[in-house]
Design an enzyme around this catalytic site. Sequence first.
Site, PDB file in Angstrom:
ATOM      1  NE  ARG A 175      -3.569  -2.571   0.412  1.00  0.00           N
ATOM      2  CZ  ARG A 175      -4.185  -3.111   1.471  1.00  0.00           C
ATOM      3  NH1 ARG A 175      -3.535  -3.251   2.614  1.00  0.00           N
ATOM      4  NH2 ARG A 175      -5.423  -3.538   1.378  1.00  0.00           N
ATOM      5  CG  ASP A 204      -3.292  -5.088  -1.423  1.00  0.00           C
ATOM      6  OD1 ASP A 204      -4.354  -4.769  -1.995  1.00  0.00           O
ATOM      7  OD2 ASP A 204      -3.265  -5.661  -0.322  1.00  0.00           O
ATOM      8  CG  HIS A 278      -6.524  -7.428  -1.550  1.00  0.00           C
ATOM      9  ND1 HIS A 278      -6.537  -6.158  -1.027  1.00  0.00           N
ATOM     10  CD2 HIS A 278      -7.369  -8.149  -0.777  1.00  0.00           C
ATOM     11  CE1 HIS A 278      -7.353  -6.112   0.029  1.00  0.00           C
ATOM     12  NE2 HIS A 278      -7.873  -7.307   0.194  1.00  0.00           N
ATOM     13  CD  GLU A 353     -10.380  -7.468   3.109  1.00  0.00           C
ATOM     14  OE1 GLU A 353     -10.936  -6.947   4.079  1.00  0.00           O
ATOM     15  OE2 GLU A 353      -9.363  -6.998   2.573  1.00  0.00           O
ATOM     16  CD1 TRP A 490      -3.705  -5.166   8.203  1.00  0.00           C
ATOM     17  CD2 TRP A 490      -3.040  -5.606   6.107  1.00  0.00           C
ATOM     18  NE1 TRP A 490      -3.897  -6.510   7.975  1.00  0.00           N
ATOM     19  CE2 TRP A 490      -3.500  -6.812   6.698  1.00  0.00           C
ATOM     20  CE3 TRP A 490      -2.568  -5.639   4.795  1.00  0.00           C
ATOM     21  CZ2 TRP A 490      -3.498  -8.025   6.017  1.00  0.00           C
ATOM     22  CZ3 TRP A 490      -2.577  -6.850   4.116  1.00  0.00           C
ATOM     23  CH2 TRP A 490      -3.040  -8.027   4.719  1.00  0.00           C
ATOM     24  CD  GLU A 492      -5.279  -0.718   4.362  1.00  0.00           C
ATOM     25  OE1 GLU A 492      -4.315  -0.917   5.114  1.00  0.00           O
ATOM     26  OE2 GLU A 492      -6.337  -1.362   4.420  1.00  0.00           O
TER      27      GLU A 492
HETATM   28  C1  ACM Z   1      -6.988  -9.006   5.663  1.00  0.00           C
HETATM   29  O1  ACM Z   1      -6.894  -8.273   6.646  1.00  0.00           O
HETATM   30  N1  ACM Z   1      -7.697  -8.619   4.623  1.00  0.00           N
HETATM   31  C2  ACM Z   1      -6.324 -10.293   5.623  1.00  0.00           C
END
Ligand code: ACM
Length: 635
Positions: A175, A204, A278, A353, A490, A492
């Site tokens: 990200r 991603d 993704h 997702e 993560w 983002e």
């Molecule tokens: C995730 O947090 N989408 C694995």
Amino acid sequence: MKSLSLLFASFWMVAAAVSQTTSDISIIPQPVSLEKKTARFVLTNQTKIVADAKNADLQRIAGYFSSQVKTATGFTMATAPQTVKTNVISFTLNRTADKTLGKEGYSIDVTAAGVQVAANDPAGLFYAVQTLVQLLPKEIESKSVVKKTSWVIPGVHITDYPRFAWRGLMFDVARHFFTKEQVKEFIDDMVKYKYNLLHLHLTDDQGWRIEIKSLPKLTEVGAWRVERTGTFGTLTPPAENEPRTYGGFYTQDDIKELIKYAADRFVNIMPEIDVPGHSMAMVASYPELSCTPGSYHVSAGEKFMQWTDTGFYALVDNTLCPANDKVYEALDKVFTEVAQLFPFEYIHMGGDECAKNFWEKSDAIKQLMQKENLKDMHEVQSYFVKRVEKIIESKGKKLLGWDEILEGGLAPNAAVMSWRGSKGGAEAAKMQHEVVMSPNNNVYIDLMQGDGAIEPPVYKTVLLKSSYQFEPIPEGADPKYIKGGQANLWTEQIYNMRHAQYMTWPRAFAVAESVWSPKEKKDWNDFIRRVEAHFGRFDVAGIKYAPSMYDPVFDVNKEGDQLKVELNPQIEGLDLYYSFDNSFPDRFYPKYTQPVLVPKDAVTIRVISYRGKEPIGRMITMPVATLKARADRKK
Ligand code: ACM
């Protein structure tokens, strides 16, 4: 009488010496056993290292320790032969009879004469070094020489080994891109807390970060996007012909360098190639891999997923097409190169997702379903994962995926990373599959660590206490299938390394203790005492951390026409002071003792926490309008 009082006096002197040293001992994660001794060792510029000169691992680990000592103290620790017994720090392999230590355990004995460190394997010695550094005063973390009169190591006998073999941190470098040097910095920090697995989320929608020589467009196109700063999901998509200036990727030489750097610190790197969802960066590079013909760009963080009460769907197709053989050919090329680069036994294929709404409209998917007798979209994804598993296994590796890979039927040998709570992990363990636990409510360290009124906004909140409550064995699961656990960062909303540190610490202390220390050794209040000691160490080291545990979390309810505010401190021993008149409260303002009614016409409540006379939390300004919205949402 006289001799009795002397006896008492010496007893108290000894007791005082012990308690003085205990209050200095703040090891994270908590060791299996720590026995305090009265004697202590003082490291001086005459202290020598004893380590078998013929053993390269031993030399490297001893060198790692002495170089940190040199940086902070200025002492150059010479080596001495094994016959020297005083003023030495000695590292020994395979001298211990304690088989419970396993591969990563160690023992440390600190006496006035010196420090004896022993382990069965080099990894154990490396973890002993981390503990030894934590036994030294916090100034040992300094990046320049500190003139200190006494470098004391308290007298202890420690026996220590991990509860779990898999102690991971995930770093999302897709990200936002983080350079090779920043990844090394991340590794340097994680090993201090005995993490041994770095999960790199390499691909991603917002970027592809690893050179694949047989598919050059993955990085020529997929590694670059337009530059945006703001809130993920609301950013402006690229204008036509707008230059793609933001991004980057690791060449295969970079990857080799990182793997070696990590291995020297007993860290495995697990690559994640996140498919079939993704996958916008891959689709932007090779649009023929989509079920939906069109032209695509690497996402700038604009809104392209719609979340609903029952699930989500994609506004733009960011998936690979399971009905297209070209997809499997491309993935074969990707996994061939990835498997050749990474020695770790698992490759993570993502699987999370994945929006299915474009598949539902695809004729190719309909034909695939007929041909393979697949009854729904979950089975379509399961078909895809099973084919990917065959590819990954053909390269001599094992497949790991997020818990969505359970849907539609788990691939025969797949390991599962349980992130949507513990349910997926328990289910996979019941089916006798290997499991790594990573439940978002405990270990998603990208989430806010306090009230949204003070924290940089992200989806929701995971307090330090929730991270500390992380228990890797799901209820009812057979522990033999649970390999361990990991925290996930993560990115983002993480644009730079300082903020990555802020989000990681102190919650990664909590997760480290959950995966290393015996369950019965965990103690929240003692953990907080140690966290504060490590904040002091981070201050010296110049590493950022979140002070969020000092700030209260707000709750609000309606009482008639009025709002009633509840302030919940995260840790014990704090006093909260507040104002409704827009001025900045201090300890002479009203002290919070019970839920308070918001006066008519008030527009803010400001709150600050103190420990005694010292402000310790941040000034929080909470708009009454926000409180009202929260109370309305509760109804
Ligand atoms: C995730 O947090 N989408 C694995």
